[in-house]
Scaffold this active site. Structure first.
Site, PDB file in Angstrom:
ATOM      1  N   GLY A   1       0.824  -1.215   0.000  1.00 12.52           N
ATOM      2  CA  GLY A   1       0.000   0.000   0.000  1.00 12.52           C
ATOM      3  C   GLY A   1       0.854   1.259   0.000  1.00 12.52           C
ATOM      4  O   GLY A   1       2.031   1.228   0.380  1.00 12.52           O
TER       5      GLY A   1
ATOM      6  N   ARG B   1       0.239  -5.019  -4.637  1.00 10.03           N
ATOM      7  CA  ARG B   1       0.264  -5.989  -3.546  1.00 10.03           C
ATOM      8  C   ARG B   1       0.540  -7.370  -4.125  1.00 10.03           C
ATOM      9  O   ARG B   1       0.272  -7.632  -5.286  1.00 10.03           O
ATOM     10  CB  ARG B   1      -1.082  -6.000  -2.825  1.00 10.03           C
ATOM     11  CG  ARG B   1      -1.298  -4.804  -1.928  1.00 10.03           C
ATOM     12  CD  ARG B   1      -2.380  -5.073  -0.915  1.00 10.03           C
ATOM     13  NE  ARG B   1      -2.622  -3.913  -0.081  1.00 10.03           N
ATOM     14  CZ  ARG B   1      -1.899  -3.608   0.991  1.00 10.03           C
ATOM     15  NH1 ARG B   1      -0.899  -4.379   1.358  1.00 10.03           N
ATOM     16  NH2 ARG B   1      -2.187  -2.536   1.697  1.00 10.03           N
ATOM     17  N   GLY B   2       1.037  -8.241  -3.257  1.00  7.92           N
ATOM     18  CA  GLY B   2       1.170  -9.630  -3.657  1.00  7.92           C
ATOM     19  C   GLY B   2       2.583  -9.998  -4.045  1.00  7.92           C
ATOM     20  O   GLY B   2       3.351  -9.164  -4.536  1.00  7.92           O
TER      21      GLY B   2
ATOM     22  N   GLY C   1       6.296  -3.189   3.563  1.00  9.32           N
ATOM     23  CA  GLY C   1       5.877  -3.598   4.902  1.00  9.32           C
ATOM     24  C   GLY C   1       6.127  -5.079   5.128  1.00  9.32           C
ATOM     25  O   GLY C   1       6.917  -5.710   4.402  1.00  9.32           O
ATOM     26  N   ASP C   2       5.410  -5.667   6.088  1.00  2.62           N
ATOM     27  CA  ASP C   2       5.760  -7.039   6.498  1.00  2.62           C
ATOM     28  C   ASP C   2       5.651  -8.052   5.363  1.00  2.62           C
ATOM     29  O   ASP C   2       6.556  -8.865   5.163  1.00  2.62           O
ATOM     30  CB  ASP C   2       4.964  -7.469   7.735  1.00  2.62           C
ATOM     31  CG  ASP C   2       3.468  -7.352   7.551  1.00  2.62           C
ATOM     32  OD1 ASP C   2       3.024  -6.767   6.538  1.00  2.62           O
ATOM     33  OD2 ASP C   2       2.723  -7.853   8.413  1.00  2.62           O
ATOM     34  N   GLY C   3       4.548  -7.997   4.580  1.00  8.30           N
ATOM     35  CA  GLY C   3       4.385  -8.957   3.482  1.00  8.30           C
ATOM     36  C   GLY C   3       5.496  -8.798   2.457  1.00  8.30           C
ATOM     37  O   GLY C   3       6.078  -9.783   1.971  1.00  8.30           O
TER      38      GLY C   3
ATOM     39  N   THR D   1       5.279   1.387   6.429  1.00 11.68           N
ATOM     40  CA  THR D   1       3.847   1.164   6.650  1.00 11.68           C
ATOM     41  C   THR D   1       3.282   2.272   7.517  1.00 11.68           C
ATOM     42  O   THR D   1       3.899   2.642   8.522  1.00 11.68           O
ATOM     43  CB  THR D   1       3.507  -0.186   7.321  1.00 11.68           C
ATOM     44  OG1 THR D   1       2.194  -0.108   7.861  1.00 11.68           O
ATOM     45  CG2 THR D   1       4.451  -0.541   8.449  1.00 11.68           C
ATOM     46  N   ILE D   2       2.138   2.781   7.115  1.00 13.72           N
ATOM     47  CA  ILE D   2       1.505   3.816   7.953  1.00 13.72           C
ATOM     48  C   ILE D   2       0.998   3.210   9.252  1.00 13.72           C
ATOM     49  O   ILE D   2       0.729   3.919  10.204  1.00 13.72           O
ATOM     50  CB  ILE D   2       0.354   4.536   7.223  1.00 13.72           C
ATOM     51  CG1 ILE D   2      -0.757   3.563   6.847  1.00 13.72           C
ATOM     52  CG2 ILE D   2       0.865   5.302   6.028  1.00 13.72           C
ATOM     53  CD1 ILE D   2      -2.055   4.261   6.464  1.00 13.72           C
ATOM     54  N   ASP D   3       0.835   1.881   9.289  1.00 15.69           N
ATOM     55  CA  ASP D   3       0.262   1.247  10.487  1.00 15.69           C
ATOM     56  C   ASP D   3       1.253   1.145  11.647  1.00 15.69           C
ATOM     57  O   ASP D   3       0.848   0.862  12.766  1.00 15.69           O
ATOM     58  CB  ASP D   3      -0.234  -0.165  10.143  1.00 15.69           C
ATOM     59  CG  ASP D   3      -1.433  -0.142   9.222  1.00 15.69           C
ATOM     60  OD1 ASP D   3      -1.992   0.950   9.005  1.00 15.69           O
ATOM     61  OD2 ASP D   3      -1.807  -1.210   8.705  1.00 15.69           O
TER      62      ASP D   3
ATOM     63  N   ASP E   1       3.260  -1.165  12.306  1.00 13.24           N
ATOM     64  CA  ASP E   1       3.101  -2.478  12.937  1.00 13.24           C
ATOM     65  C   ASP E   1       4.319  -3.385  12.783  1.00 13.24           C
ATOM     66  O   ASP E   1       4.244  -4.575  13.039  1.00 13.24           O
ATOM     67  CB  ASP E   1       1.830  -3.175  12.423  1.00 13.24           C
ATOM     68  CG  ASP E   1       1.827  -3.374  10.915  1.00 13.24           C
ATOM     69  OD1 ASP E   1       2.803  -2.969  10.251  1.00 13.24           O
ATOM     70  OD2 ASP E   1       0.849  -3.922  10.392  1.00 13.24           O
TER      71      ASP E   1
ATOM     72  N   MET F   1      -7.579   4.085   9.158  1.00  9.66           N
ATOM     73  CA  MET F   1      -6.933   2.821   8.812  1.00  9.66           C
ATOM     74  C   MET F   1      -6.261   2.218  10.052  1.00  9.66           C
ATOM     75  O   MET F   1      -6.004   2.917  11.032  1.00  9.66           O
ATOM     76  CB  MET F   1      -5.908   3.037   7.711  1.00  9.66           C
ATOM     77  CG  MET F   1      -6.561   3.216   6.359  1.00  9.66           C
ATOM     78  SD  MET F   1      -5.350   3.295   5.049  1.00  9.66           S
ATOM     79  CE  MET F   1      -6.431   3.219   3.619  1.00  9.66           C
TER      80      MET F   1
ATOM     81  N   ARG G   1      -5.466  -2.048  10.504  1.00  8.20           N
ATOM     82  CA  ARG G   1      -6.105  -3.361  10.426  1.00  8.20           C
ATOM     83  C   ARG G   1      -5.944  -4.156  11.720  1.00  8.20           C
ATOM     84  O   ARG G   1      -6.896  -4.666  12.265  1.00  8.20           O
ATOM     85  CB  ARG G   1      -5.407  -4.121   9.312  1.00  8.20           C
ATOM     86  CG  ARG G   1      -6.336  -4.694   8.319  1.00  8.20           C
ATOM     87  CD  ARG G   1      -5.553  -5.589   7.406  1.00  8.20           C
ATOM     88  NE  ARG G   1      -5.694  -5.141   6.047  1.00  8.20           N
ATOM     89  CZ  ARG G   1      -4.705  -4.758   5.275  1.00  8.20           C
ATOM     90  NH1 ARG G   1      -3.462  -4.760   5.725  1.00  8.20           N
ATOM     91  NH2 ARG G   1      -4.926  -4.381   4.053  1.00  8.20           N
TER      92      ARG G   1
ATOM     93  N   GLU H   1     -10.102   0.705  11.697  1.00  3.73           N
ATOM     94  CA  GLU H   1     -10.875  -0.213  10.846  1.00  3.73           C
ATOM     95  C   GLU H   1     -10.897  -1.661  11.325  1.00  3.73           C
ATOM     96  O   GLU H   1     -11.838  -2.398  11.054  1.00  3.73           O
ATOM     97  CB  GLU H   1     -10.354  -0.161   9.405  1.00  3.73           C
ATOM     98  CG  GLU H   1      -8.916  -0.639   9.287  1.00  3.73           C
ATOM     99  CD  GLU H   1      -8.345  -0.541   7.886  1.00  3.73           C
ATOM    100  OE1 GLU H   1      -9.115  -0.563   6.914  1.00  3.73           O
ATOM    101  OE2 GLU H   1      -7.110  -0.442   7.774  1.00  3.73           O
TER     102      GLU H   1
ATOM    103  N   ALA I   1      -6.790   9.278   2.053  1.00  2.00           N
ATOM    104  CA  ALA I   1      -6.215  10.630   2.073  1.00  2.00           C
ATOM    105  C   ALA I   1      -5.095  10.769   3.101  1.00  2.00           C
ATOM    106  O   ALA I   1      -4.253  11.661   2.987  1.00  2.00           O
ATOM    107  CB  ALA I   1      -7.314  11.658   2.353  1.00  2.00           C
ATOM    108  N   ILE I   2      -5.064   9.872   4.107  1.00  2.00           N
ATOM    109  CA  ILE I   2      -3.995  10.021   5.111  1.00  2.00           C
ATOM    110  C   ILE I   2      -2.669   9.421   4.644  1.00  2.00           C
ATOM    111  O   ILE I   2      -1.636   9.634   5.266  1.00  2.00           O
ATOM    112  CB  ILE I   2      -4.381   9.410   6.486  1.00  2.00           C
ATOM    113  CG1 ILE I   2      -4.466   7.874   6.435  1.00  2.00           C
ATOM    114  CG2 ILE I   2      -5.688   9.994   7.007  1.00  2.00           C
ATOM    115  CD1 ILE I   2      -4.533   7.235   7.821  1.00  2.00           C
TER     116      ILE I   2
HETATM  117  O1  F6P Z   1      -1.105  -1.638   5.403  1.00  2.00           O
HETATM  118  C1  F6P Z   1      -1.287  -0.274   5.267  1.00  2.00           C
HETATM  119  C2  F6P Z   1      -2.723   0.066   4.955  1.00  2.00           C
HETATM  120  O2  F6P Z   1      -2.781   1.421   4.669  1.00  2.00           O
HETATM  121  C3  F6P Z   1      -3.705  -0.348   6.045  1.00  2.00           C
HETATM  122  O3  F6P Z   1      -3.816   0.597   7.072  1.00  2.00           O
HETATM  123  C4  F6P Z   1      -4.966  -0.520   5.272  1.00  2.00           C
HETATM  124  O4  F6P Z   1      -5.828  -1.432   5.872  1.00  2.00           O
HETATM  125  C5  F6P Z   1      -4.491  -1.066   3.968  1.00  2.00           C
HETATM  126  O5  F6P Z   1      -3.177  -0.618   3.800  1.00  2.00           O
HETATM  127  C6  F6P Z   1      -5.378  -0.700   2.805  1.00  2.00           C
HETATM  128  O6  F6P Z   1      -4.665  -0.894   1.623  1.00  2.00           O
HETATM  129  P1  F6P Z   1      -5.251  -1.171   0.170  1.00  2.00           P
HETATM  130  O7  F6P Z   1      -6.705  -0.813   0.183  1.00  2.00           O
HETATM  131  O8  F6P Z   1      -4.438  -0.317  -0.719  1.00  2.00           O
HETATM  132  O9  F6P Z   1      -5.019  -2.605  -0.090  1.00  2.00           O
END
Ligand code: F6P
Length: 445
Positions: free
Chosen positions: A95, A160-161, A185-187, A214-216, A218, A259, A261, A315, A369-370
């Site tokens: 992301g 992603r992926g 990020g982690d993945g 990662t914005i999270d 985590d 956001m 998760r 979320e 937007a964040i």
């Molecule tokens: O992992 C970062 C993050 O911004 C999470 O906070 C959010 O759940 C997720 O990515 C949403 O990402 P996308 O909709 O781009 O898959």
């Protein structure tokens, strides 16, 4: 991460993989290499202590020399790669996150201007760009990346992926890449590990070095991931907007969904930054909707007491309230989440209507937007410094490694350490205590 997890760490968990002996003199000038050690800069032959307190260090019951330590980040006098012959790839994955372009720019600048590396390729659209299906990579130069830090997103594109590591390593081999930087990020870092392992299996001396994004926030064993500070700052702006709406209407209720998760750091920090919130709900703290100490009763009481109420929800909170499953996972393997924001909006509306409470609810979901904005000044500095640390690690032949910062010092961390667990808000920790004090919400652990 809790103390038990910390106590289980052994030197093997912290050992950084290297490609081989360092034989090439570094071209970095004396200024960089001759500086003395300080509170923040740790020399290449020293180590950074993992434990931040005497209590934990003492509990280990081992001599000081046997305490777990991280390898310090920073330039080395001798290198594994000869910069003039080194070819580098960069890929951004997962992301969006503020600061991606700053890291790309920082990597290119450090490589080209300080080490004298002539060839840097930007692979397009995440790991897809490391397969034959991907778009042609971009040649990156200090000139081509000069202003990219002023834009959000990533000039390389992202996705992603994962992809088959055999295919990705073959792409690297065919393009003569010696070093791959993975900004993810982690993945994505797990993907980086598979690339490093496959290269090792094939006997290819390719360094794979991650920059934690990662914005999270985590990712464990890292003070914080880049982009987090910018993201929670933007989230705080949405909270302030909702607070203004709530205060300006009789019975105003502001509800902000953010956001996060599995980790509620954005919600917790944005709440503290705006200091106006009456209730914040995060995945780590299971607060029920119903009951005297539940969400609905707390909002009703707050409205009675002060005439307005402000709720922030991450979320990932309350996913167990939904029957069944949303179904499936995103390409990163993350389970798709139910929309807790809309559910809370509906539950609050029904409850306040049923109890005859006067209210007007405003629902704010800043969503993407964040994270789609450029990095703020603090993150910009951090991104540049992380990029420099990542280049130093890679030129010294570190692989399957992430450049991070621990207790204010730059360190090199093995990827498995940071992908093995997740950084989460500790419901019994001091951050959550600060949040509880700021909101005055009922305590649930
Ligand atoms: O992992 C970062 C993050 O911004 C999470 O906070 C959010 O759940 C997720 O990515 C949403 O990402 P996308 O909709 O781009 O898959």
């Amino acid at each position: 991460m809790d103390t038990d997890e910390q106590l289980q760490l052994t030197p093997e968990h912290l050992a950084v993989r290297t490609l081989g002996p360092l034989t090439v003199p570094s071209p970095l000038d004396g200024g960089l290499l001759e500086r003395g050690e300080s509170m923040h800069y740790v020399g290449e032959h020293d180590r950074v202590l993992v434990d931040g307190t005497l209590g934990v260090a003492t509990k280990r019951g081992v001599p000081v020399e046997e305490l777990p330590t991280f390898e310090p980040g920073g330039p080395r006098r001798t290198l594994f790669f000869d910069p003039k012959k080194t070819k580098v790839g960069i890929v951004t994955c997962g992301g969006l996150c503020p600061g991606l372009n700053n890291v790309i720019r920082g990597l290119v600048g450090e490589l080209a201007e300080h080490y004298g590396v002539h060839s840097v390729l930007g692979f397009r659209d995440g790991y897809l760009g490391l397969t034959p299906d991907g778009a042609e990579p971009l040649e990156l130069t200090p000139e081509s990346v000069r202003w990219i830090n002023q834009q959000g997103g990533t000039v390389l594109g992202t996705s992603r992926g994962g992809q088959d590591p055999r295919v990705m390593v073959e792409t690297l081999r065919l393009r003569h890449i010696d070093i791959l930087f993975v900004i993810g990020g982690d993945g994505s870092l797990r993907g980086a590990q598979t690339i490093a392992d496959e290269a090792q299996r094939r006997g290819l001396p390719i360094a794979v070095v991650g920059v934690p994004k990662t914005i999270d926030n985590d990712i464990p064993w890292i003070d914080r991931s880049f982009g987090f500070q910018t993201a929670f700052g933007r989230a705080a702006e949405s909270i302030r907007a909702a607070a203004t709406e709530a205060r300006s209407h009789p019975g105003g209720v502001g509800l902000v969904k953010l956001m996060g998760r599995h980790s509620g750091f954005i919600a917790a920090y944005a709440t503290l930054a705006s200091d106006d919130v009456d209730l914040v709900l995060i995945p780590e703290v299971p607060m029920p909707l119903e009951g005297e100490r539940g969400v609905l009763a707390h909002v009703e009481r707050t409205l009675d007491r002060q005439g307005h109420a402000l709720v922030v929800v991450a979320e990932g909170y309350g996913q167990d309230m939904f029957a069944g499953t949303e179904g499936g996972a995103d390409p990163s393997g993350n389970a798709k989440l139910f929309d807790i924001g809309k559910k809370l909006r509906d539950e609050l509306t029904s409850h306040l209507t049923a109890t005859g409470t006067r209210f007007q609810l405003r629902y704010v979901d800043p969503g993407y937007a964040i994270r789609s904005v450029p990095a703020n000044s603090h993150d910009s500095v951090y991104c540049t410094r992380l990029a420099q640390a990542a280049v130093h690690a890679a030129m010294a032949g570190r692989t399957a490694t992430v450049a991070g910062r621990w207790h204010g010092r730059f360190v090199n961390l093995p990827i498995p350490l940071v992908t093995h667990s997740r950084n989460q808000v500790d419901p019994r920790g001091d951050l959550w205590l600060s949040v509880l004090e700021a909101t005055g919400q009922p305590v649930h652990v």
